[in-house]
Design a protein around this motif. Structure first.
Motif, short mmCIF file in Angstrom:
data_model
loop_
_atom_site.label_atom_id
_atom_site.label_comp_id
_atom_site.label_asym_id
_atom_site.label_seq_id
_atom_site.Cartn_x
_atom_site.Cartn_y
_atom_site.Cartn_z
N ALA A 1 0.84 -1.04 0.32
CA ALA A 1 0.18 0.50 0.00
C ALA A 1 0.55 1.12 0.02
O ALA A 1 0.71 2.17 -0.87
N ASN A 2 2.26 1.31 0.50
CA ASN A 2 2.59 2.24 0.70
C ASN A 2 3.08 2.32 -0.75
O ASN A 2 3.83 3.94 -1.17
N ILE A 3 3.97 1.82 -1.43
CA ILE A 3 4.40 1.60 -2.14
C ILE A 3 3.59 2.17 -3.48
O ILE A 3 3.63 3.04 -4.16
N ALA A 4 2.51 2.00 -3.76
CA ALA A 4 1.47 1.93 -4.34
C ALA A 4 1.07 3.12 -4.39
O ALA A 4 0.90 4.12 -5.19
N ILE A 5 0.98 4.16 -2.91
CA ILE A 5 0.27 5.40 -2.73
C ILE A 5 1.77 6.04 -3.56
O ILE A 5 1.42 6.68 -3.91
N ARG A 6 3.34 6.04 -2.83
CA ARG A 6 3.59 7.18 -3.37
C ARG A 6 4.50 6.75 -4.62
O ARG A 6 4.85 8.11 -5.28
N ALA A 7 4.32 5.71 -5.64
CA ALA A 7 4.81 5.57 -7.28
C ALA A 7 3.56 6.10 -7.82
O ALA A 7 4.12 6.21 -8.80
N ASN A 8 2.98 5.96 -7.12
CA ASN A 8 1.67 6.69 -7.95
C ASN A 8 0.84 5.68 -9.21
O ASN A 8 1.04 5.99 -10.68
N THR B 1 -5.43 10.95 -1.51
CA THR B 1 -4.16 9.90 -2.24
C THR B 1 -2.61 10.41 -1.83
O THR B 1 -1.77 10.07 -2.46
N SER B 2 -2.43 11.49 -0.51
CA SER B 2 -1.61 12.05 -0.18
C SER B 2 -0.75 11.12 0.86
O SER B 2 -1.08 9.98 0.95
N VAL B 3 0.67 11.46 0.74
CA VAL B 3 1.47 9.61 1.67
C VAL B 3 0.86 10.51 3.02
O VAL B 3 1.90 11.10 3.36
N ASN B 4 0.67 9.69 3.55
CA ASN B 4 0.79 9.45 4.86
C ASN B 4 0.12 8.35 5.80
O ASN B 4 -0.51 7.39 4.95
N PRO B 5 0.31 7.83 6.92
CA PRO B 5 0.22 6.99 7.78
C PRO B 5 -1.60 6.39 7.71
O PRO B 5 -1.47 5.38 6.99
N LYS B 6 -2.22 6.77 7.50
CA LYS B 6 -3.74 6.95 7.80
C LYS B 6 -4.15 6.95 6.50
O LYS B 6 -4.35 5.61 5.98
N ASN B 7 -3.27 7.34 5.34
CA ASN B 7 -3.66 6.14 3.77
C ASN B 7 -3.77 5.53 3.65
O ASN B 7 -3.87 4.57 2.68
N VAL B 8 -1.72 5.11 3.91
CA VAL B 8 -1.07 3.56 3.69
C VAL B 8 -1.82 2.63 4.28
O VAL B 8 -2.61 2.25 4.22
N ARG B 9 -2.58 3.19 5.65
CA ARG B 9 -3.40 1.99 6.47
C ARG B 9 -4.99 1.58 5.77
O ARG B 9 -5.38 0.67 5.42
N GLN B 10 -5.36 3.14 5.43
CA GLN B 10 -6.69 2.76 4.90
C GLN B 10 -6.82 1.89 3.35
O GLN B 10 -7.53 0.50 3.67
#
Length: 266
Positions: free
Chosen positions: A186-193, A241-250
């Motif tokens: 999830a972290n990679i998906a958000i950061r790489a978009n 879709t900003s990079v933050n822990p809450k969005n990664v968890r979601q």
């Protein structure tokens, strides 16, 4: 007649135990051969590091495809794929799959035309596999910020390949549907978009699960079914879709829920 059938079944079972042992030995020897013989030849073929990695990945892809077909011919397993063209044409996507058996990694990489892959420490340092995975430029999952950075950089820079990752982090235990997802994917998906390509894998009967020995073969050849789904955009799952822990968890929760729902339909 009944006794004859029992003898035939026993003979078939013993054959598959022996054939499975032969397959594992072949895999180890093949890994050493790629690392010790093929990789140096690839390195001599070009000075371009990216091209070296691509060529090594091609060697691994063809080797894994051949290994899978060998296991089929030996009567150990069968397999089928839904949506093969989606996987073969996958470029610059984050391909995520569940991990029910040891063999699914081999099957998937053998099907993908060009793939970067995330590997765990055990494969990175194993004498039978470290040569191929390191020469192919696969990424070590060290569970660190550097690991996330390496994955994002690989996705953004390599337009010819996708990145394969198993968000469970380890094989599913026997009798279980799905492990909890680690947040790396999830972290990679958000950061790489980049688009997320879900791949559902089932193995029937269950075999080579977590903590299961290679010689614990099932009563009949196992069948692996691979279903490649349509790609999902991150902004289809997240409003922000900003990079933050809450969005990664979601996002991680939604991906895990999605896989659970899809696998429960089977």
């Amino acid at each position: 007649m009944l006794k004859r059938d029992q003898i035939k079944q026993k003979a078939n079972y013993l054959w598959r135990v022996g054939a499975t042992g032969f397959s594992f030995a072949s895999f180890g020897i093949g890994g050493v051969a790629i690392g010790a013989l093929v990789a140096p030849l690839v390195n001599l073929s070009t000075q371009n590091p990216g091209l070296r990695q691509q060529r090594t990945q091609k060697v691994i892809q063809h080797s894994f495809k051949g290994f899978t077909e060998m296991m089929v011919k030996l009567g150990i397993m069968t397999y089928d794929i839904e949506g093969l063209e989606k996987l073969q044409h996958s470029k610059q996507e984050l391909v995520i799959a569940n991990h029910p058996t040891l063999i699914d990694v081999v099957v998937l990489i053998g099907l993908m035309e060009q793939a970067n892959c995330v590997v765990k420490q055990a494969l990175w340092s194993n004498p039978f596999t470290k040569g191929p995975v390191q020469n192919a430029g696969y990424i070590l999952n060290a569970g660190s910020e550097q690991f996330i950075h390496d994955c994002v950089e690989k996705l953004q820079q390599d337009q010819s390949a996708s990145l394969l990752i198993f968000p469970e982090g380890t094989r599913t235990a026997k009798g279980e549907l799905l492990n909890e997802f680690q947040r790396g994917a999830a972290n990679i998906a958000i950061r790489a978009n980049v688009p997320i390509r879900p791949v559902l894998i089932t193995c029937t009967p269950s075999t080579l699960t977590k903590n299961e020995k290679w010689y614990h073969v099932p009563s009949r050849p196992f069948h692996i079914h691979v279903k490649v789904l349509d790609a999902i955009q991150v902004d289809d799952l997240l409003e922000n879709t900003s990079v933050n822990p809450k969005n990664v968890r979601q996002l991680n929760h939604q991906l895990h829920q999605f896989f659970n729902q899809e696998l429960s339909k089977k």
